[in-house]
Design a protein around this motif. Structure first.
Motif, PDB file in Angstrom:
ATOM      1  N   ALA A 184      -9.799  39.800  85.638  1.00 43.94           N
ATOM      2  CA  ALA A 184      -9.923  40.653  86.821  1.00 43.94           C
ATOM      3  C   ALA A 184     -10.407  42.044  86.452  1.00 43.94           C
ATOM      4  O   ALA A 184     -11.190  42.660  87.179  1.00 43.94           O
ATOM      5  N   ASP A 185      -9.909  42.535  85.333  1.00 50.37           N
ATOM      6  CA  ASP A 185     -10.361  43.850  84.892  1.00 50.37           C
ATOM      7  C   ASP A 185     -11.865  43.856  84.651  1.00 50.37           C
ATOM      8  O   ASP A 185     -12.577  44.810  85.030  1.00 50.37           O
ATOM      9  N   LYS A 187     -13.524  43.549  87.969  1.00 49.31           N
ATOM     10  CA  LYS A 187     -13.368  44.794  88.707  1.00 49.31           C
ATOM     11  C   LYS A 187     -14.343  45.849  88.220  1.00 49.31           C
ATOM     12  O   LYS A 187     -14.941  46.593  89.018  1.00 49.31           O
ATOM     13  N   GLN A 229     -17.570  44.912  89.590  1.00 47.64           N
ATOM     14  CA  GLN A 229     -17.636  45.205  91.030  1.00 47.64           C
ATOM     15  C   GLN A 229     -17.764  46.701  91.289  1.00 47.64           C
ATOM     16  O   GLN A 229     -18.497  47.132  92.180  1.00 47.64           O
TER      17      GLN A 229
END
Length: 409
Positions: free
Chosen positions: A101-102, A105, A108
């Motif tokens: 996710a990091d 992220k 993103q």
């Protein structure tokens, strides 16, 4: 009396009705008590048996429920163990997911920053477009304001150059134009023209008349248009023109009188709509120009309902007029005949008198002629008796002349 035989001793005895009823009641009460006791015993037995069955059933159900609870507890324990294992696996997966996710992220965020920059560019472009449009709208509004100011200035100058008569004529032109717009559609058979007949010393502005197919007039309106300049020192009131308008209506034979007025512009009475002033002058109304056509339609439609009665009244009136004409013709004939008879009689009498005079004159002439004939006879006799001797009787000189003449012969 009834006889009753004792079942034990066989003795027969008689009892009256009340005694029989008491014995029957005792027998029934004894049998009822016996039956009741039997039923109670039976019920107690059934209740006891039912309680035992219920107890057995309750014990069976309790044992079954206990087994089910044990099975459920075992299943819960297995599920707890499974969940513990799953939690352990989830912790590892969560750690991996967090790391992933990091990374996502970060990607993103980079993408969002690029998107923000892109949107910021679009916003800046939109701001520039909006500013251009706003400037264009501002210029357009300023132009419209200038045009309006010029138009206001034009009308202000137009009013300043107009006379009171010109302003009144402008209102008349407006009303005529409004009427002509709907003349053929709403009033094809109506008469609406300027009142140019000033033989009585006064005239209105317009006269509206309408007739039925048979020529019967069922509505007539005298219109007066009034306006004045805003800067006019002496302000007129609507009521200043009521009397003159009523006189014009009566002189031109109109049923209604309507004042189309822009006077007293701040008077709420006249600004609210059609004002009926019949309390001052019969069938008179005051309106603003916007109510000009509705006023005609209102009065015309109301009068149209009475057209049938007007036609019948016109027929009766014409019959009365015909009868009046017949009577007038009869009187004229009588007067003419009497006059001619009188003249003829006078002429006849005059002729008779003239004849009598002529007869008298002829009689005198006859008498004169008869007298003349007598005188002629006497003259003839005298002529025949005439001689020279007699003629010269007292004329010696004449006698001498005749004697000389005789001697010469």
């Amino acid at each position: 009396m009834q006889e009753i035989k004792c079942p034990k001793c066989g003795e027969v005895f008689q009892v009256d009705e009340s005694g029989y009823a008491q014995i029957a009641q005792q027998v029934r009460d004894a049998e009822f008590e016996k039956e009741l006791s039997a039923r109670l015993s039976e019920l107690e037995e059934k209740q006891k048996t039912g309680l035992e069955l219920v107890k057995l059933e309750s014990e069976r159900r309790a044992e079954s429920d206990l087994k089910a609870k044990d099975n459920t507890i075992a299943e819960y324990r297995l599920e707890i163990e499974r969940l513990k294992a799953k939690i352990a696996e989830s912790d590892n997966a969560r750690a991996l997911a967090l790391k992933q996710a990091d990374l996502e992220k970060t990607a993103q965020i980079s993408e969002k920053e690029n998107r923000i920059l892109e949107l910021q560019g679009q916003i800046n472009a939109k701001d520039a477009e909006v500013q251009v449009k706003a400037q264009a709208m501002r210029e357009s509004y300023e132009k419209q304001l200038r045009d309006k100011d010029e138009l206001v200035e034009y009308y202000r100058d137009f009013k300043a150059r107009q006379s009171t008569k010109m302003i009144g004529e402008s209102l008349e032109v407006h009303c005529m134009s409004e009427f002509n717009k709907i003349r053929m559609a709403a009033f094809p058979n109506a008469y609406f023209e300027k009142d140019n007949d000033a033989r009585t010393g006064s005239k209105g502005d317009f006269i509206f008349r309408e007739h039925g197919e048979d020529g019967t007039e069922f509505i007539s309106i005298m219109f007066e248009m009034k306006n004045e300049m805003d800067e006019t020192a002496t302000k007129h009131k609507n009521e200043d023109f009521f009397k003159e308008l009523d006189r014009d209506r009566r002189e031109k034979g109109c049923e209604y009188a309507v004042l189309v007025s822009l006077l007293e512009g701040d008077n709420e009475l006249y600004n609210n709509g059609i004002v009926d002033v019949s309390y001052r002058y019969e069938k008179m109304f005051v309106i603003r120009p916007q109510f000009f056509i509705p006023m005609i339609s209102l009065l015309r439609n109301a009068a149209l309902n009475s057209l049938k009665y007007r036609q019948e009244l016109a027929i009766v009136r014409n019959q009365q007029i015909d009868l009046l004409h017949f009577e007038e013709n009869m009187e004229t004939f009588k007067e003419g005949f009497a006059r001619n008879y009188r003249i003829a009689n006078e002429k006849f009498n005059t002729a008779i008198e003239e004849i009598d005079k002529t007869i008298a004159h002829l009689q005198k002439t006859k008498e004169a002629l008869l007298s003349s004939e007598n005188n002629l006879r006497l003259a003839n006799d005298k002529a025949e008796d005439l001689s020279i001797k007699k003629l010269t009787k007292n004329a010696p000189s004449v006698k001498a002349m005749f004697d000389e003449l005789r001697k010469e012969d």
